[in-house]
Design an enzyme around this catalytic site. Structure first.
Site, mmCIF file in Angstrom:
data_model
loop_
_atom_site.group_PDB
_atom_site.id
_atom_site.type_symbol
_atom_site.label_atom_id
_atom_site.label_comp_id
_atom_site.label_asym_id
_atom_site.label_seq_id
_atom_site.Cartn_x
_atom_site.Cartn_y
_atom_site.Cartn_z
ATOM 1 N N HIS A 147 0.829 -1.209 0.000
ATOM 2 C CA HIS A 147 0.000 0.000 0.000
ATOM 3 C C HIS A 147 0.868 1.265 0.000
ATOM 4 C CE1 HIS A 147 -3.446 2.584 1.428
ATOM 5 N NE2 HIS A 147 -2.413 3.283 1.867
ATOM 6 N N GLU A 148 1.804 1.335 0.937
ATOM 7 C CA GLU A 148 2.617 2.545 1.047
ATOM 8 C C GLU A 148 3.479 2.754 -0.192
ATOM 9 O OE1 GLU A 148 2.067 4.719 3.200
ATOM 10 O OE2 GLU A 148 0.935 3.594 4.678
ATOM 11 N N HIS A 192 2.711 6.749 -7.003
ATOM 12 C CA HIS A 192 1.828 7.858 -7.377
ATOM 13 C C HIS A 192 2.646 9.148 -7.480
ATOM 14 C CE1 HIS A 192 -2.484 9.674 -6.671
ATOM 15 N NE2 HIS A 192 -1.934 10.095 -7.792
ATOM 16 N N GLU A 227 -5.903 7.970 -1.030
ATOM 17 C CA GLU A 227 -5.637 6.583 -0.626
ATOM 18 C C GLU A 227 -6.092 5.563 -1.668
ATOM 19 O OE1 GLU A 227 -3.880 5.775 1.927
ATOM 20 O OE2 GLU A 227 -3.801 7.747 2.888
ATOM 21 N N TYR A 244 -10.549 7.132 3.980
ATOM 22 C CA TYR A 244 -10.059 5.766 3.809
ATOM 23 C C TYR A 244 -11.161 4.857 3.266
ATOM 24 C CZ TYR A 244 -5.546 6.582 6.036
ATOM 25 O OH TYR A 244 -4.273 7.023 6.310
ATOM 26 N N HIS A 252 1.815 4.669 -2.843
ATOM 27 C CA HIS A 252 1.914 6.123 -2.714
ATOM 28 C C HIS A 252 3.224 6.628 -3.340
ATOM 29 C CE1 HIS A 252 -1.645 6.644 -0.364
ATOM 30 N NE2 HIS A 252 -1.189 6.038 0.720
#
Length: 686
Positions: free
Chosen positions: A481-482, A488, A510, A622, A485
């Site tokens: 998940h992180e 992105h 998110e 979220y 980012h």
């Protein structure tokens, strides 16, 4: 989580004047072995940080003075808008050089200097963003309605919007009050986060009180003066205890201590901040802070958010009640009539999943050594997005454990940016997982692209003499998940720093990373990211892969309810003039959690870092964005998570735009239609 870093001003943060060039030259001489294109400085001393802070403020002031001096009848794009846009592009990295060390430095002196720098920069930011003379000049240019490119017009519109959201179109008295409130709020939020970073409470237990914990875990613990085993409240200790300790009283003691972190200092700070946020919103013509904050997000209004959260809660209640009844029965069988509490949730969810899916999580961890997960994760992202990562040899970093990578486009060979991985806990470091933008990707004043730079911070267990760092499956999901980012930020192709990467609406930011969590539930990608720590050629067995995929919907009701609790608490406090956070939590917790009460004597809001880290009145995002992430995944990737064609479309249509388009437009262009809730509800088993 995306960490919201300080910037010098709401419309700008950089220097074109001689002072900036002097500062840059000084820093280059101090750190000559930096990677090409990176302006952020990662090893400044406490003295350097404060000196650079003062130079940043002086330089930015001179640029804003120059813009403000332009006669209203002579305003042009070149003498008003371009200086502000170039400003933000150039100095962002210098600001991060000053404020980022508070999250990562091993030196308390440096961390304290960094926190002080952030206070000074925030205070300047407020004053600069309240400059009516600059606003007047920018507004004069906007009123000329000169034809501009879409991104340039969006930049001008956002600058005007940001000024007016601070009351620059209102009376001087209101502006003075807003300035005072905004400055004070910024100082208090920094203090709140600093208290969290410095928290280091330890608890002591006998070996029998830690029954159920793996032998390797016990072996790594130190003993206090009485011979008892010491545990702290950081993730590598907290989660294993909450998930595996068979002694209910131990779990309860740790859970209470965890939710009491920083209570003496931070409850007062948060309640002051909430009151000030609402007071400021009302000065600006809004009913409360939630209305003010949500106005510029996808949701647009608190009513829409409230309806969304309550609707999801209602749909989840039957499922959550059924799950809770099952867990309560398990507790009665193991511990008698002791009431079921928050401290039991992770333990009995873990037990129920191991029984139902025949999965031993300690066995699962053996297939996820950090180095193997990292290599597989990087391979998947490279193949999916058409990128190449190369580790930088002898990088300039803030700690020996940190790794740096350069990113290039596979097809063109173009350098795309850099990222850092800082994956293990240490005293004084940020205690959760997040991604920090250190340098924005954008076009510079000479027409060349400034490369984006990001850092991922996590707190995965450190390797021991006998074993490497082993990740639980949930930690693999967090990692994936992180890192989403990070991608992105790196893949954004915005022309303006204001629209780079992660600066999309807060209730969409998110979604791209949440979508990528699905790769941790697919057999093909799990095999790429796994390998037994004794023999890396042995990937996660197929039966465990299938069990983890089935587990996806397990306890979705209760886990979603927990997210709803955070979101509803956040909305509740930011719709009131004055709050008693403990009383609100005591009332709200059993209502949302189907009767599970708040742990007596606790107040988790004291360590709810989102409330000081830019997620105020935004935690609903979220779940809000998870609706979109489920729709994106089911529409484009469900049949083949390793599809390079779908991955490239995702990179081009979702990541590349950054904030150059509204999130609703990005979603519609990627999906080919308006998004719906159906995929989200199916993902929860409804």
């Amino acid at each position: 989580m995306v960490r919201k870093e300080a910037v010098v001003a709401s419309v700008a943060a950089a220097g074109l004047a001689v002072t900036a060039r002097v500062v840059m030259g000084m820093l280059r001489r101090s750190h000559s072995n930096i990677s090409d294109g990176i302006q952020v400085r990662l090893k400044l001393s406490a003295v350097d940080i404060l000196r650079l802070t003062d130079n940043i403020i002086a330089t930015s002031t001179s640029v804003h003075d120059a813009v403000a001096a332009v006669p209203l009848d002579q305003v042009t794009y070149e003498n008003v808008i371009a200086p502000l846009a170039n400003l933000e592009a150039e100095e962002f990295a210098l600001v991060q050089s000053c404020v980022f060390p508070a999250l990562v430095s091993t030196s308390k002196e440096v961390r304290d200097a960094s926190s002080e720098a952030e206070k000074r920069i925030d205070a300047y930011n407020v004053k600069c963003s309240m400059r009516e003379d600059v606003y007047r000049v920018v507004k004069a240019f906007a009123d000329k309605k000169e034809p501009l490119s879409p991104q340039a017009q969006r930049f001008v519109d956002r600058v005007i919007r940001d000024y007016e959201r601070l009351g620059l179109n209102l009376s001087p008295d209101i502006r003075r009050k807003v300035e005072f409130l905004k400055t004070t709020i910024g100082e208090l939020c920094i203090e709140f986060q600093q208290n969290m970073n410095e928290e280091n409470r330890r608890l002591s237990f006998s070996e029998s009180e830690l029954a159920g914990l793996p032998a390797d875990f016990i072996k790594e613990l130190t003993r206090d003066s009485d011979g008892k085993l010491e545990v702290n409240l950081k993730y590598p200790h907290y989660f294993p205890i909450m998930e595996r300790c068979q002694v209910g009283s131990t779990r309860k003691a740790v859970a209470i201590a965890y939710d009491q972190r920083c209570m003496d200092e931070n409850v007062t700070i948060l309640e002051k901040v909430v009151a000030m946020r609402n007071a400021m919103a009302q000065l600006l013509g809004y009913r409360n802070h939630a209305e003010y904050a949500i106005a510029i997000r996808m949701a647009k209004s608190p009513l829409k958010v409230k309806t969304f959260l309550e609707n999801i809660s209602s749909k989840m209640s039957p499922l959550a009640k059924k799950e809770l009844a099952k867990l309560q029965a398990m507790k009665r069988e193991e511990e008698g009539d002791e009431p079921f509490g928050f401290h039991d949730l992770r333990y009995y969810i873990r037990k129920a999943e191991e029984l139902e899916f025949k999965v031993d999580y300690e066995t699962v961890k053996q297939y996820f050594p950090l180095n193997v997960v990292t290599a597989g994760l990087l391979q998947i992202y490279q193949d999916l997005l058409g990128l190449k990562f190369k580790e930088v040899v002898k990088p300039t970093v803030w700690h020996p454990e940190v790794q740096q990578y350069a990113v290039t486009d596979t097809e063109t060979g173009e350098r795309m940016g850099y990222f850092y991985l800082d994956l293990h806990p240490r005293d004084g470091k940020y205690t959760h997982a997040c991604v920090c933008s250190l340098q924005p990707g954008c076009v510079q004043k000479d027409g060349t692209r400034q490369l984006p730079v990001a850092a991922m911070l996590a707190n995965f267990t450190k390797p021991s003499a006998e074993k490497p760092s082993l990740l639980g499956h949930a930690e693999v999901e967090t990692y994936f998940h992180e890192f989403g980012h990070v991608m992105h930020h790196i893949c954004s192709r915005a022309s303006f720093a204001k629209f780079s990467g992660l600066r999309v609406e807060e209730d969409f930011v998110e979604a791209p990373s949440q979508m990528l969590e699905n790769w941790c539930l697919d057999g093909a990608s799990l095999k790429i990211m796994s390998g037994h720590y004794k023999d890396s050629k042995q990937p996660l067995p197929q039966d465990i892969c299938e069990a983890l995929m089935k587990k996806k919907r397990a306890h979705a009701g209760l886990l979603t309810k927990r997210q709803l609790l955070f979101g509803l608490f956040d909305q509740t406090i930011h719709m009131r003039d004055k709050v008693d956070t403990a009383a609100i939590l005591k009332d709200l917790t059993p209502k949302v959690m189907e009767g599970i009460p708040m742990l007596e004597g606790t107040n988790f809001s004291a360590s709810f870092g989102h409330m000081a880290g830019g997620y105020d009145a935004a935690y609903y995002g979220y779940l809000w964005s998870e609706v979109f992430s489920a729709d994106m995944f089911e529409t484009k990737f469900k049949n083949n998570v390793l599809s390079k064609a779908a991955g490239r479309e995702y990179r081009d249509k979702v990541l590349a735009p950054g904030a150059t388009k509204d999130a609703s437009v990005i979603l519609k262009e990627f999906l080919g239609r308006e998004p719906t809730q159906e995929a989200f509800l199916r993902s929860k088993g409804l």
